[in-house]
Design an enzyme around this catalytic site. Structure first.
Site, PDB file in Angstrom:
ATOM      1  N   ARG A   1      16.183 103.743  58.414  1.00 37.32           N
ATOM      2  CA  ARG A   1      16.543 105.142  58.640  1.00 37.32           C
ATOM      3  C   ARG A   1      16.534 105.961  57.350  1.00 37.32           C
ATOM      4  O   ARG A   1      16.695 107.173  57.391  1.00 37.32           O
ATOM      5  CB  ARG A   1      17.924 105.235  59.273  1.00 37.32           C
ATOM      6  CG  ARG A   1      17.934 104.708  60.687  1.00 37.32           C
ATOM      7  CD  ARG A   1      19.276 104.900  61.317  1.00 37.32           C
ATOM      8  NE  ARG A   1      19.222 104.499  62.709  1.00 37.32           N
ATOM      9  CZ  ARG A   1      20.257 104.462  63.491  1.00 37.32           C
ATOM     10  NH1 ARG A   1      21.447 104.795  63.032  1.00 37.32           N
ATOM     11  NH2 ARG A   1      20.131 104.088  64.744  1.00 37.32           N
ATOM     12  N   CYS A   2      16.352 105.294  56.219  1.00 37.67           N
ATOM     13  CA  CYS A   2      16.400 105.949  54.921  1.00 37.67           C
ATOM     14  C   CYS A   2      14.980 106.250  54.434  1.00 37.67           C
ATOM     15  O   CYS A   2      14.147 105.352  54.329  1.00 37.67           O
ATOM     16  CB  CYS A   2      17.125 105.042  53.922  1.00 37.67           C
ATOM     17  SG  CYS A   2      17.048 105.607  52.220  1.00 37.67           S
ATOM     18  N   SER A   3      14.696 107.505  54.116  1.00 34.71           N
ATOM     19  CA  SER A   3      13.354 107.882  53.677  1.00 34.71           C
ATOM     20  C   SER A   3      12.980 107.215  52.355  1.00 34.71           C
ATOM     21  O   SER A   3      11.833 106.809  52.168  1.00 34.71           O
ATOM     22  CB  SER A   3      13.232 109.404  53.554  1.00 34.71           C
ATOM     23  OG  SER A   3      14.119 109.901  52.570  1.00 34.71           O
TER      24      SER A   3
END
Length: 113
Positions: A9-11
């Site tokens: 979920r972390c870019s």
């Protein structure tokens, strides 16, 4: 082999994964929210990073702000807090045999490649 502690979920974590894929190097992905590192693994990562346990904590997370901000915990207490609340672990972390980096900014990946 390189191990990446990854949160999809972390870019920044997704970007690090792409850089690793493009590098052609062999690596292992650890989705650390599902496969929570052990206390020994966290201690090893912290030692390889050359930082305190508190420096590995994501201070922007709500749980940090609500439960931990301003608290003076020992390294061992921070390690236990990260195991109980893995969202607190900074990301992405890349670990090789003798080195670890927090890939923020993403260019730090090249320190381990």
């Amino acid at each position: 082999m390189i191990r990446i502690y990854h949160n999809s979920r972390c870019s920044k974590s997704r970007c690090a994964l792409t850089v690793l894929e493009d590098s052609g190097k062999e690596f292992e992905v650890v989705n650390y929210l599902e496969t929570i590192p052990t206390a020994d693994e966290l201690r090893t990562i912290i030692a390889k990073l050359g930082i305190s346990a508190h420096e590995l904590v994501r201070k922007s997370e709500n749980i940090y702000k609500e439960q931990f901000k301003g608290r003076d915990l020992s390294d061992e207490e921070w390690v236990l807090a990260m195991i109980e609340n893995p969202i607190l672990i900074e990301r992405p972390i890349l670990v090789s045999d003798d080195l670890a980096v927090i890939a923020r900014p993403t260019e730090k990946i090249y320190d381990i490649l």
